[in-house]
Enzyme design. Structure first.
Site, mmCIF file in Angstrom:
data_model
loop_
_atom_site.group_PDB
_atom_site.id
_atom_site.type_symbol
_atom_site.label_atom_id
_atom_site.label_comp_id
_atom_site.label_asym_id
_atom_site.label_seq_id
_atom_site.Cartn_x
_atom_site.Cartn_y
_atom_site.Cartn_z
ATOM 1 N N ASP A 201 0.932 -1.066 0.100
ATOM 2 C CA ASP A 201 -0.078 -0.074 0.084
ATOM 3 C C ASP A 201 0.922 1.232 -0.213
ATOM 4 O O ASP A 201 1.745 1.587 0.959
ATOM 5 C CB ASP A 201 -0.779 -0.006 1.407
ATOM 6 C CG ASP A 201 -1.958 1.215 1.061
ATOM 7 O OD1 ASP A 201 -1.274 2.462 0.899
ATOM 8 O OD2 ASP A 201 -3.002 1.052 1.831
ATOM 9 N N HIS A 202 1.162 1.741 -1.175
ATOM 10 C CA HIS A 202 2.027 2.780 -1.060
ATOM 11 C C HIS A 202 1.919 3.951 -0.192
ATOM 12 O O HIS A 202 2.864 4.686 -0.012
ATOM 13 C CB HIS A 202 2.167 3.590 -2.551
ATOM 14 C CG HIS A 202 1.113 4.433 -2.985
ATOM 15 N ND1 HIS A 202 -0.277 4.321 -3.482
ATOM 16 C CD2 HIS A 202 1.181 5.766 -2.825
ATOM 17 C CE1 HIS A 202 -0.859 5.435 -3.539
ATOM 18 N NE2 HIS A 202 -0.031 6.385 -3.187
ATOM 19 N N GLU A 240 -8.200 15.033 -3.739
ATOM 20 C CA GLU A 240 -7.613 15.094 -4.795
ATOM 21 C C GLU A 240 -7.989 15.905 -5.963
ATOM 22 O O GLU A 240 -9.310 15.924 -6.141
ATOM 23 C CB GLU A 240 -7.472 13.832 -5.658
ATOM 24 C CG GLU A 240 -6.601 12.641 -4.573
ATOM 25 C CD GLU A 240 -6.568 11.488 -5.559
ATOM 26 O OE1 GLU A 240 -5.433 11.095 -5.840
ATOM 27 O OE2 GLU A 240 -7.448 10.592 -5.561
ATOM 28 N N HIS A 264 -5.650 2.679 1.365
ATOM 29 C CA HIS A 264 -4.970 3.919 2.130
ATOM 30 C C HIS A 264 -5.529 4.521 3.262
ATOM 31 O O HIS A 264 -5.016 4.717 4.521
ATOM 32 C CB HIS A 264 -4.853 5.082 1.008
ATOM 33 C CG HIS A 264 -4.189 4.553 -0.240
ATOM 34 N ND1 HIS A 264 -3.525 3.519 -0.496
ATOM 35 C CD2 HIS A 264 -4.743 4.752 -1.591
ATOM 36 C CE1 HIS A 264 -3.217 3.216 -1.765
ATOM 37 N NE2 HIS A 264 -3.913 4.233 -2.419
ATOM 38 N N LYS A 364 -12.526 12.846 -5.596
ATOM 39 C CA LYS A 364 -11.693 13.341 -7.026
ATOM 40 C C LYS A 364 -12.410 14.903 -7.492
ATOM 41 O O LYS A 364 -13.612 15.129 -7.155
ATOM 42 C CB LYS A 364 -11.777 12.566 -8.207
ATOM 43 C CG LYS A 364 -11.720 11.203 -8.135
ATOM 44 C CD LYS A 364 -9.969 10.867 -8.207
ATOM 45 C CE LYS A 364 -9.748 9.431 -8.131
ATOM 46 N NZ LYS A 364 -8.097 9.213 -7.808
HETATM 47 C C1 BG6 Z 1 -4.054 5.427 -5.966
HETATM 48 C C2 BG6 Z 1 -5.531 5.569 -6.470
HETATM 49 O O1 BG6 Z 1 -3.911 4.080 -5.227
HETATM 50 O O2 BG6 Z 1 -3.743 6.258 -4.943
HETATM 51 C C3 BG6 Z 1 -5.484 6.683 -7.186
HETATM 52 O O3 BG6 Z 1 -5.465 4.458 -7.263
HETATM 53 C C4 BG6 Z 1 -5.204 7.820 -6.470
HETATM 54 O O4 BG6 Z 1 -7.169 7.130 -7.560
HETATM 55 C C5 BG6 Z 1 -3.708 7.687 -5.555
HETATM 56 O O5 BG6 Z 1 -5.132 9.006 -7.033
HETATM 57 C C6 BG6 Z 1 -3.310 8.510 -4.528
HETATM 58 O O6 BG6 Z 1 -2.343 8.594 -4.304
HETATM 59 P P1 BG6 Z 1 -1.361 9.917 -3.911
HETATM 60 O O7 BG6 Z 1 0.008 9.321 -3.327
HETATM 61 O O8 BG6 Z 1 -1.271 10.773 -4.947
HETATM 62 O O9 BG6 Z 1 -2.186 10.388 -2.629
#
Ligand code: BG6
Length: 518
Positions: A201-202, A240, A264, A364
């Site tokens: 999970d980044h 976002e 997330h 979004k």
């Molecule tokens: C991704 C989603 O996992 O995370 C995207 O699929 C989203 O829709 C993105 O824009 C958001 O990541 P970050 O790091 O830009 O907050």
């Protein structure tokens, strides 16, 4: 580093421990022609190499269907790096030294012969750690996970009990509901131990998200307040500025709930609310996260109607930039009910948080991109300043700014200088940039390094992913067959639908909007 304040002792290294030296290894990327490899993985490995953080010796093999040579793959990656590297220009000398370790293996994911080719390539590195220690990165669709794992097992590349180590890294989407996540987990662990599976999970790779535990458990002043006695409510916002854009097809399947909340946002919530782990070992931390997720009060269909708000943007403009409505985006059904926004009130039924609402929202095409956690403290009894300030005395708040203006701020009341007794909120601010300079490694750098090191703390365990799906499934069940109502639409460029404001006003709360960076 120069310590400007001799009274302050630094604690160097990772939280409490130095990293053990990394063993030489090979990274095999399945799906190496894809976007993820060019945009994230190779730039991350390049930077780790540049910062001398890669193992003393390593190889990266790109495995994909398209015909390519080592040279053409490297050239392609070099061009992508020019575009996606976080440091520019790309250092030619470093790139050449790095690129010598890259090779390409052409093949179909279901073709046994292709895996034998891969095996031969690995064996050409000798019989030592470059052949034995392998990180398999599955940058492919989840429907292909099973095939890949089966094939690497049959080719003898994935040993459950070998002298070296083999790990499998997978990306989201990890299923689309509990049943599919369960099935994926079964496929992955058919030939591998759970301990070999690293689910990314980044968000957990973000410096500011990792700081949550450090902040909570190394500062006594805040830890004492971190409970129902002092906290009125918590708001977690991930807004976002971008719309769905080209990802309409994916989004129609996912929606904001699956795309952002299941992973997330619930991860951030669990780090914010979990109990202190008994140690910083991966299992100890993940045990507490799972415990927290399990203590989120289950949602019946009636609760979903009261506590969860969907939203969908219609045409508008974001910062002067005109945006189409979601239903007009490419590959989106003209009568789609998919949510591009979701807001919710979750209750945590445990000793620490009983009765404290946790509000989460993400969307979004909102006015700006910002992720933050706001801990709103309970107000003081307003007996002293009511005459001067009425009921408007601000309650204290602590905001953890996860991105993009990384930092933490504490808001409290101060007397406005002058002969009268007026108050206004003021702020103490910690900014990462000012304090630590602009060192911002990409989330993937940290995560890839941890996977190579074999530390699973920043990866999602099987029960964690499944518990999160359980929560999301109950929400989806509540939405089943219900069309969006007027109060659930919002114009692109606004802070979401009116229904989300109604959700907070039930308890006299209001959303706090993140501030644009000045
Ligand atoms: C991704 C989603 O996992 O995370 C995207 O699929 C989203 O829709 C993105 O824009 C958001 O990541 P970050 O790091 O830009 O907050």
């Amino acid at each position: 580093m120069i310590n400007a304040n001799p009274e302050v002792e630094f604690c160097h290294g990772d939280i409490g421990s130095e990293r053990k030296p990394l063993m030489p290894c090979t990274i095999v990327i399945f799906g190496a022609s894809g976007d993820l490899t060019a945009r994230k993985l190779i730039p991350a490995f390049y930077h780790l190499f540049k910062d001398k953080q890669m193992p003393p010796s390593f190889r990266v093999i790109g495995f994909a269907r398209r015909e390519k040579t080592d040279a053409s793959w490297r050239a392609e990656l070099r061009a992508a790096l020019d575009q996606f590297s976080r440091t520019k220009p790309v250092d030619d000398k470093v790139w050449h030294a790095f690129a010598e370790n890259l090779s390409y293996c052409q093949g179909d994911l279901t073709d046994e012969a292709a895996y034998q080719k891969l095996e031969a390539q690995l064996t050409s590195f000798g019989s030592g750690p470059l052949r034995e220690n392998i990180l398999f990165y599955l940058a492919v669709s989840p429907s292909q996970f099973g095939d890949v794992v089966e094939q690497i097992h049959h080719t003898g590349l994935l040993n459950k009990e070998s002298t070296g180590w083999q790990r499998i890294v997978v990306e989201k989407p990890f299923g689309h509901d509990l049943a599919s996540a369960h099935a994926l987990n079964r496929e992955l662990t058919r030939y591998a131990h759970e301990q070999q599976v690293f689910r990314i999970d980044h968000y957990l790779g973000k410096e500011t998200v990792q700081n949550i535990l450090m902040f909570r458990f190394s500062n006594s002043i805040f830890e004492k307040l971190w409970n129902r006695n002092s906290v009125d409510h918590v708001q977690i916002t991930v807004s976002e500025k971008l719309g769905v854009g080209e990802r309409g097809g994916y989004y129609e399947e996912a929606g904001a709930l699956r795309d952002m909340v299941q992973n997330h946002m619930l991860q951030v919530l669990s780090l914010i609310a979990m109990e202190p782990p008994v140690s910083l070992e991966a299992e100890a931390v993940r045990d507490e996260k799972v415990k927290l997720l399990k203590s989120i009060r289950a949602l019946s269909a009636a609760d979903v109607a009261k506590q969860i708000v969907r939203g969908q943007y219609f045409a508008g403009n974001v910062g002067g930039d005109p945006r189409p409505g979601y239903r007009q985006e490419t590959k989106v059904k003209p009568d789609s009910n998919v949510e591009t926004y979701v807001a919710m009130k979750l209750l945590i039924d445990n000793w620490r948080w009983s009765g404290v609402p946790f509000y989460l929202r993400t969307g979004k095409n909102l006015p700006l991109s910002a992720s933050e956690v706001r801990i709103q403290f309970r107000p003081t009894p307003n007996v002293l300043f009511a005459a001067q300030c009425g009921n408007n005395l601000d309650a204290n708040a602590l905001t953890l700014r996860l991105q993009p203006d990384e930092g933490i701020s504490l808001r409290f009341n101060g007397k406005i200088p002058g002969t009268t007794l007026g108050a206004r909120p003021v702020r103490m601010n910690f900014s990462y940039n000012t304090e630590f300079g602009a060192y911002t490694p990409e989330a993937y750098e940290r995560l890839l390094l941890e996977a190579i090191a074999g530390d699973a703390t920043l990866f999602i365990r099987r029960d964690e992913v499944e518990t999160a799906w359980q929560i999301v499934d109950s929400i989806r069940a509540g939405w089943e067959g219900k069309a969006l109502t007027n109060r659930e639409f919002y114009a692109a460029g606004t802070w979401g639908p009116i229904a989300a404001d109604d959700l907070l006003s039930q308890l006299g709360h209001t959303w706090h909007e993140p501030q644009a960076i000045k």
